[in-house]
Design a protein around this motif. Structure first.
Motif, PDB file in Angstrom:
ATOM      1  N   LEU A   6     -46.062  24.988 -33.768  1.00 59.64           N
ATOM      2  CA  LEU A   6     -44.717  24.619 -34.171  1.00 59.64           C
ATOM      3  C   LEU A   6     -44.745  23.982 -35.557  1.00 59.64           C
ATOM      4  CD1 LEU A   6     -42.009  24.865 -32.684  1.00 59.64           C
ATOM      5  CD2 LEU A   6     -42.291  22.512 -31.968  1.00 59.64           C
ATOM      6  N   THR A  10     -38.598  23.350 -36.747  1.00 57.84           N
ATOM      7  CA  THR A  10     -38.505  24.445 -35.779  1.00 57.84           C
ATOM      8  C   THR A  10     -38.534  23.889 -34.359  1.00 57.84           C
ATOM      9  OG1 THR A  10     -40.907  24.793 -35.735  1.00 57.84           O
ATOM     10  CG2 THR A  10     -39.645  26.097 -37.322  1.00 57.84           C
ATOM     11  N   LEU A  11     -38.247  24.765 -33.416  1.00 60.02           N
ATOM     12  CA  LEU A  11     -38.378  24.420 -32.005  1.00 60.02           C
ATOM     13  C   LEU A  11     -38.774  25.671 -31.242  1.00 60.02           C
ATOM     14  CD1 LEU A  11     -35.471  25.297 -30.270  1.00 60.02           C
ATOM     15  CD2 LEU A  11     -34.674  23.636 -31.912  1.00 60.02           C
ATOM     16  N   HIS A  12     -39.319  25.458 -30.044  1.00 61.49           N
ATOM     17  CA  HIS A  12     -39.737  26.586 -29.210  1.00 61.49           C
ATOM     18  C   HIS A  12     -39.479  26.232 -27.753  1.00 61.49           C
ATOM     19  CE1 HIS A  12     -41.956  30.268 -28.348  1.00 61.49           C
ATOM     20  NE2 HIS A  12     -42.426  29.620 -27.293  1.00 61.49           N
ATOM     21  N   ASN A  43     -39.466  20.393 -30.002  1.00 62.68           N
ATOM     22  CA  ASN A  43     -38.984  20.511 -31.371  1.00 62.68           C
ATOM     23  C   ASN A  43     -39.874  19.686 -32.289  1.00 62.68           C
ATOM     24  OD1 ASN A  43     -38.103  17.795 -31.224  1.00 62.68           O
ATOM     25  ND2 ASN A  43     -36.034  18.380 -30.668  1.00 62.68           N
ATOM     26  N   HIS A  44     -39.682  19.853 -33.585  1.00 64.45           N
ATOM     27  CA  HIS A  44     -40.438  19.115 -34.606  1.00 64.45           C
ATOM     28  C   HIS A  44     -39.480  18.903 -35.769  1.00 64.45           C
ATOM     29  CE1 HIS A  44     -44.305  18.962 -37.295  1.00 64.45           C
ATOM     30  NE2 HIS A  44     -43.349  18.177 -37.769  1.00 64.45           N
ATOM     31  N   TYR A  45     -38.983  17.677 -35.903  1.00 62.90           N
ATOM     32  CA  TYR A  45     -38.007  17.419 -36.962  1.00 62.90           C
ATOM     33  C   TYR A  45     -38.507  16.379 -37.959  1.00 62.90           C
ATOM     34  CZ  TYR A  45     -36.425  13.551 -33.923  1.00 62.90           C
ATOM     35  OH  TYR A  45     -36.351  12.445 -33.132  1.00 62.90           O
ATOM     36  N   PRO A  58     -32.548  22.435 -37.617  1.00 67.69           N
ATOM     37  CA  PRO A  58     -33.398  21.599 -36.771  1.00 67.69           C
ATOM     38  C   PRO A  58     -34.376  20.746 -37.582  1.00 67.69           C
ATOM     39  CG  PRO A  58     -33.997  23.907 -36.519  1.00 67.69           C
ATOM     40  CD  PRO A  58     -32.779  23.858 -37.389  1.00 67.69           C
ATOM     41  N   ALA A  64     -31.918  19.126 -33.950  1.00 70.15           N
ATOM     42  CA  ALA A  64     -33.088  19.640 -33.231  1.00 70.15           C
ATOM     43  C   ALA A  64     -33.037  19.304 -31.738  1.00 70.15           C
ATOM     44  CB  ALA A  64     -34.376  19.084 -33.852  1.00 70.15           C
ATOM     45  N   LYS A  67     -30.134  21.392 -30.049  1.00 70.14           N
ATOM     46  CA  LYS A  67     -30.527  22.800 -29.901  1.00 70.14           C
ATOM     47  C   LYS A  67     -31.597  22.967 -28.826  1.00 70.14           C
ATOM     48  CE  LYS A  67     -27.746  24.423 -32.966  1.00 70.14           C
ATOM     49  NZ  LYS A  67     -26.490  24.962 -32.474  1.00 70.14           N
ATOM     50  N   LEU A  68     -32.526  22.022 -28.737  1.00 72.46           N
ATOM     51  CA  LEU A  68     -33.569  22.102 -27.708  1.00 72.46           C
ATOM     52  C   LEU A  68     -32.957  22.034 -26.314  1.00 72.46           C
ATOM     53  CD1 LEU A  68     -36.602  22.251 -27.056  1.00 72.46           C
ATOM     54  CD2 LEU A  68     -36.669  19.752 -27.241  1.00 72.46           C
TER      55      LEU A  68
END
Length: 153
Positions: A6, A10-12, A43-45, A58, A64, A67-68
């Motif tokens: 990540l 972005t997020l996954h 996530n990673h903000y 995000p 972020a 959205k997650l």
């Protein structure tokens, strides 16, 4: 098990088991896991709040996290079954002065929003003096963390 790295901003979310990894300094990662469906995401903000100008990315904690949660719910997770773990937010110093408190503010927005969503934080490691490497196993909800001791304080 599939591995996903990540990058910042972005997020996954994964409905099947994956290992999500990232590196954190002043940035924060929120790991959410549904204890019933066993769906997880991270996530990673970089910054706490989007100011309403430009793209609602995000890159910002408030976007972020929103959205997650949305993406987890889209995959069948339910907010009432989610638990959170938060990491990062390293204290950034400029000489003897803490510079802008970005790490602390990133951690605070995570705590505030998760409280508003009613998602309990079951583990956290934030606002320390080192960066960290984290790996989130979405099949179990377990997060492994290792300090990056060579990172500048």
């Amino acid at each position: 098990m599939e591995k996903v790295f990540l990058y910042p901003a972005t997020l996954h979310v994964a409905a099947r088991p994956v290992c999500i990894a990232t590196l954190l300094g002043t940035c924060v990662a929120v790991c959410l896991w549904d204890t019933k469906t066993r769906v997880g995401g991270m996530n990673h903000y970089l910054l706490p709040l989007w100011n309403g100008e430009g793209l609602a990315s995000p890159k910002y904690g408030n976007i972020a996290i929103e959205k997650l949660v949305e993406k987890l719910e889209y995959t069948g997770a339910e907010r009432r079954n989610m638990v959170a773990k938060i990491f990062g937010g390293r204290a950034q110093s400029d000489g003897n002065i803490v510079a802008y408190n970005i790490g602390l503010r990133n951690a605070q927005i995570a705590r505030q929003m998760l409280k508003e969503y009613g998602i309990p934080i079951v583990a956290e490691n934030v606002c320390g003096e080192y960066g960290m490497n984290i790996r989130f196993d979405t099949s179990s909800g377990i997060v492994m963390m290792k300090y990056i001791k060579g990172a500048a304080k």
